[in-house]
Design a protein around this motif. Structure first.
Motif, PDB file in Angstrom:
ATOM      1  N   ALA A   1      80.953  42.578 119.568  1.00 12.11           N
ATOM      2  CA  ALA A   1      81.283  41.181 119.285  1.00 12.11           C
ATOM      3  C   ALA A   1      82.404  41.090 118.251  1.00 12.11           C
ATOM      4  N   ALA A   2      82.356  41.952 117.226  1.00  9.82           N
ATOM      5  CA  ALA A   2      83.409  41.960 116.210  1.00  9.82           C
ATOM      6  C   ALA A   2      84.743  42.386 116.811  1.00  9.82           C
ATOM      7  N   LEU A   3      84.699  43.364 117.708  1.00 10.41           N
ATOM      8  CA  LEU A   3      85.912  43.837 118.367  1.00 10.41           C
ATOM      9  C   LEU A   3      86.518  42.737 119.225  1.00 10.41           C
ATOM     10  N   ASP A   4      85.675  42.036 119.982  1.00 15.92           N
ATOM     11  CA  ASP A   4      86.161  40.941 120.829  1.00 15.92           C
ATOM     12  C   ASP A   4      86.765  39.823 119.988  1.00 15.92           C
ATOM     13  N   ASP A   5      86.128  39.539 118.855  1.00 17.87           N
ATOM     14  CA  ASP A   5      86.650  38.498 117.975  1.00 17.87           C
ATOM     15  C   ASP A   5      88.011  38.906 117.415  1.00 17.87           C
ATOM     16  N   ALA A   6      88.152  40.156 117.006  1.00 23.11           N
ATOM     17  CA  ALA A   6      89.441  40.632 116.492  1.00 23.11           C
ATOM     18  C   ALA A   6      90.522  40.523 117.562  1.00 23.11           C
ATOM     19  N   ARG A   7      90.169  40.861 118.784  1.00 22.99           N
ATOM     20  CA  ARG A   7      91.136  40.787 119.880  1.00 22.99           C
ATOM     21  C   ARG A   7      91.587  39.344 120.104  1.00 22.99           C
ATOM     22  N   ARG A   8      90.648  38.406 120.067  1.00 19.35           N
ATOM     23  CA  ARG A   8      91.003  36.990 120.247  1.00 19.35           C
ATOM     24  C   ARG A   8      91.902  36.497 119.114  1.00 19.35           C
ATOM     25  N   ARG A   9      91.623  36.947 117.892  1.00 25.55           N
ATOM     26  CA  ARG A   9      92.408  36.491 116.754  1.00 25.55           C
ATOM     27  C   ARG A   9      93.846  37.012 116.820  1.00 25.55           C
ATOM     28  N   VAL A  10      94.005  38.250 117.223  1.00 27.28           N
ATOM     29  CA  VAL A  10      95.356  38.793 117.403  1.00 27.28           C
ATOM     30  C   VAL A  10      96.084  38.033 118.507  1.00 27.28           C
ATOM     31  N   ALA A  11      95.395  37.815 119.613  1.00 25.38           N
ATOM     32  CA  ALA A  11      96.001  37.115 120.744  1.00 25.38           C
ATOM     33  C   ALA A  11      96.422  35.700 120.352  1.00 25.38           C
ATOM     34  N   ARG A  12      95.653  35.060 119.498  1.00 28.92           N
ATOM     35  CA  ARG A  12      95.978  33.696 119.072  1.00 28.92           C
ATOM     36  C   ARG A  12      97.290  33.666 118.300  1.00 28.92           C
ATOM     37  N   VAL A  13      97.509  34.643 117.434  1.00 28.66           N
ATOM     38  CA  VAL A  13      98.768  34.702 116.684  1.00 28.66           C
ATOM     39  C   VAL A  13      99.950  34.904 117.639  1.00 28.66           C
ATOM     40  N   LEU A  14      99.756  35.742 118.654  1.00 20.45           N
ATOM     41  CA  LEU A  14     100.835  36.050 119.585  1.00 20.45           C
ATOM     42  C   LEU A  14     101.024  34.976 120.651  1.00 20.45           C
TER      43      LEU A  14
ATOM     44  N   VAL B   1      89.327  44.879 113.143  1.00 18.38           N
ATOM     45  CA  VAL B   1      89.032  43.713 112.309  1.00 18.38           C
ATOM     46  C   VAL B   1      90.072  43.590 111.199  1.00 18.38           C
ATOM     47  N   GLY B   2      90.377  44.713 110.536  1.00 22.20           N
ATOM     48  CA  GLY B   2      91.368  44.693 109.474  1.00 22.20           C
ATOM     49  C   GLY B   2      92.745  44.291 109.967  1.00 22.20           C
ATOM     50  N   PHE B   3      93.123  44.805 111.120  1.00 20.79           N
ATOM     51  CA  PHE B   3      94.417  44.445 111.697  1.00 20.79           C
ATOM     52  C   PHE B   3      94.484  42.952 111.959  1.00 20.79           C
ATOM     53  N   ALA B   4      93.433  42.395 112.548  1.00 13.86           N
ATOM     54  CA  ALA B   4      93.430  40.966 112.877  1.00 13.86           C
ATOM     55  C   ALA B   4      93.575  40.114 111.629  1.00 13.86           C
ATOM     56  N   VAL B   5      92.845  40.468 110.577  1.00 12.32           N
ATOM     57  CA  VAL B   5      92.933  39.703 109.326  1.00 12.32           C
ATOM     58  C   VAL B   5      94.330  39.813 108.734  1.00 12.32           C
ATOM     59  N   ALA B   6      94.894  41.025 108.707  1.00  5.07           N
ATOM     60  CA  ALA B   6      96.228  41.219 108.150  1.00  5.07           C
ATOM     61  C   ALA B   6      97.282  40.432 108.925  1.00  5.07           C
ATOM     62  N   LEU B   7      97.173  40.430 110.252  1.00  5.47           N
ATOM     63  CA  LEU B   7      98.148  39.711 111.072  1.00  5.47           C
ATOM     64  C   LEU B   7      98.045  38.210 110.841  1.00  5.47           C
ATOM     65  N   GLU B   8      96.829  37.697 110.756  1.00  5.56           N
ATOM     66  CA  GLU B   8      96.653  36.267 110.488  1.00  5.56           C
ATOM     67  C   GLU B   8      97.245  35.884 109.140  1.00  5.56           C
ATOM     68  N   LEU B   9      96.987  36.691 108.117  1.00  3.69           N
ATOM     69  CA  LEU B   9      97.526  36.394 106.793  1.00  3.69           C
ATOM     70  C   LEU B   9      99.053  36.465 106.792  1.00  3.69           C
ATOM     71  N   ALA B  10      99.605  37.483 107.429  1.00  2.00           N
ATOM     72  CA  ALA B  10     101.058  37.628 107.482  1.00  2.00           C
ATOM     73  C   ALA B  10     101.696  36.439 108.193  1.00  2.00           C
ATOM     74  N   GLU B  11     101.075  36.000 109.260  1.00  2.46           N
ATOM     75  CA  GLU B  11     101.616  34.854 110.001  1.00  2.46           C
ATOM     76  C   GLU B  11     101.511  33.572 109.185  1.00  2.46           C
ATOM     77  N   ALA B  12     100.401  33.379 108.490  1.00  2.00           N
ATOM     78  CA  ALA B  12     100.218  32.174 107.688  1.00  2.00           C
ATOM     79  C   ALA B  12     101.231  32.094 106.547  1.00  2.00           C
ATOM     80  N   GLU B  13     101.614  33.250 106.020  1.00  4.84           N
ATOM     81  CA  GLU B  13     102.513  33.287 104.865  1.00  4.84           C
ATOM     82  C   GLU B  13     103.981  33.478 105.252  1.00  4.84           C
ATOM     83  N   ARG B  14     104.230  33.708 106.533  1.00  2.00           N
ATOM     84  CA  ARG B  14     105.552  34.155 106.997  1.00  2.00           C
ATOM     85  C   ARG B  14     106.683  33.200 106.622  1.00  2.00           C
ATOM     86  N   ALA B  15     106.562  31.937 106.945  1.00  7.11           N
ATOM     87  CA  ALA B  15     107.669  31.008 106.729  1.00  7.11           C
ATOM     88  C   ALA B  15     108.003  30.879 105.249  1.00  7.11           C
ATOM     89  N   GLU B  16     106.970  30.724 104.416  1.00 11.22           N
ATOM     90  CA  GLU B  16     107.215  30.565 102.986  1.00 11.22           C
ATOM     91  C   GLU B  16     107.798  31.834 102.387  1.00 11.22           C
TER      92      GLU B  16
END
Length: 381
Positions: free
Chosen positions: A43-56, A245-260
């Motif tokens: 379940a954690a793996l599937d959630d990480a995959r969805r979170r990465v896909a959402r950023v992309l 899981v770590g990759f997904a969190v890092a990608l979300e944070l990087a995307e959230a902070e990217r423009a600023e």
């Protein structure tokens, strides 16, 4: 010590480490196991995959977790090309001479073992690929175009949407190596229109050994690792749940902070470049002065040794690099700089500074340390 080699690697973010910890200590099940412990990991793996896909902006099923950018590039170049060979007999790949070694070596593998022809479209003196040159290189048997979004040594950013338009018009898949672009530039599939994209976790605050290749469902992909058929049979092997899981969190944070971060760092970078070019004789900026990564400034200093300048810089409390960490220790000049038309001896004088997204304040002390280091090497002081 001031660390300005963030293109080589970045530290793990606290938020990433905290998100990973439960999957290293408590939820340790094999995600392929059909029991409660395994299902929690799955379940954690599937959630990480969805979170990465959402950023992309892609479907979750497009995401393949890998061991990093090198594996992601290998899987993209070899996997897409070999599938095209099997399905259509295609044996032609288009890339450029300034790509990361993992792309160039994968293309060479296809040529050497499978008879592929490789076309390296030229770049101009700023490291730019002309979309018209890509169009001119395409053939009926072209299996793949693989190009870097932003170069790891000089920071030049390619016009990916224009190149994607060319590839789409000729019905040829486009793979984009976005390892250096992540956290600085948009990764949206809608904006860039790529068919496959590679990202490395350790460039954005996730651990080394984590990465992603995302491939649109319509693009066939031949697996390079065979076994239990995990990840929709595209990469077998027990998945690293904590890493995903770590990759997904890092990608979300990087995307959230990217423009600023891009908006804040760009003027600091530009002031640093201007200071260096004004104060150090024979300093030359490499790469596109405008269309470059916000966090990259790279130079050559004719009449020096890049490695010697780096040692002097470290004595003065600044850590940087001469180019790609993957080519460290080689006596050969940078293939990227040589492709730009820079003399090999001058290419050996290169120094690259790559900044963190948290950068704030002036880099004037770094410019002063660089001037003193170059002078020390030139005078033998």
């Amino acid at each position: 010590m001031l660390y300005l080699d963030n293109a080589a690697t970045t530290p793990i973010r606290r938020e990433v480490l905290e998100a990973m910890t439960p999957y290293l200590t408590q939820v340790y099940g094999n995600p392929s196991s059909h029991h409660t412990v395994g299902e929690r990991a799955a379940a954690a793996l599937d959630d990480a995959r969805r979170r990465v896909a959402r950023v992309l902006g892609m479907r979750a099923g497009a995401v393949v977790f890998t061991s990093g950018g090198t594996e992601a590039n290998n899987l993209a170049v070899k996997g897409i090309a070999l599938a095209a060979m099997a399905h259509r007999g295609s044996r032609h790949v288009v890339t450029s001479p300034i790509e990361h070694e993992s792309v160039l070596a994968s293309a060479e593998y296809l040529h050497r073992l499978h008879g592929f022809e490789i076309t390296h479209v030229p770049v101009d003196g700023l490291g730019r690929v002309d979309p018209d040159a890509v169009a001119g290189a395409l053939r009926e048997d072209t299996a793949l175009v693989s190009l870097g979004y932003a170069n790891n040594e000089i920071g030049t950013v390619q016009d990916v949407p224009a190149i994607a338009d060319v590839c789409r018009a000729h019905v040829v898949p486009l793979h984009v190596d976005a390892v250096q672009a992540a956290g600085w530039l948009t990764l949206s599939a809608a904006d860039l229109a790529y068919d496959a994209i590679s990202i490395a976790g350790h460039k954005i605050g996730a651990p080394k050994g984590t990465g992603v290749l995302a491939v649109r469902g319509r693009v066939p992909l031949e697996p390079l690792i065979h076994g239990g058929g995990q990840q929709r049979e595209r990469r077998s092997g027990t998945e690293d749940v904590a890493g995903a899981v770590g990759f997904a969190v890092a990608l979300e944070l990087a995307e959230a902070e990217r423009a600023e971060a891009s908006q804040r760092v760009t003027p600091i970078r530009d002031a640093f470049i201007a200071h260096v070019l004004a104060d150090i004789p024979a300093a030359r900026l490499t790469g596109d002065p405008v269309n470059r990564l916000p966090g990259t400034a790279s130079f050559t200093f004719e009449g020096t040794s890049g490695e010697a300048v780096l040692l002097e810089l470290e004595r003065r409390g600044v850590v940087s690099s001469s180019g790609s960490a993957c080519a460290a220790g080689s006596d050969e000049p940078s293939h990227v700089l040589v492709a730009l038309g820079i003399d090999p001896d001058v290419a050996r004088t290169s120094v690259r500074f790559t900044f963190p997204r948290s950068l704030a304040g002036s880099l004037e002390p770094v410019a002063d340390a660089l001037r003193a280091s170059v002078e020390a090497v030139r005078t033998g002081a």
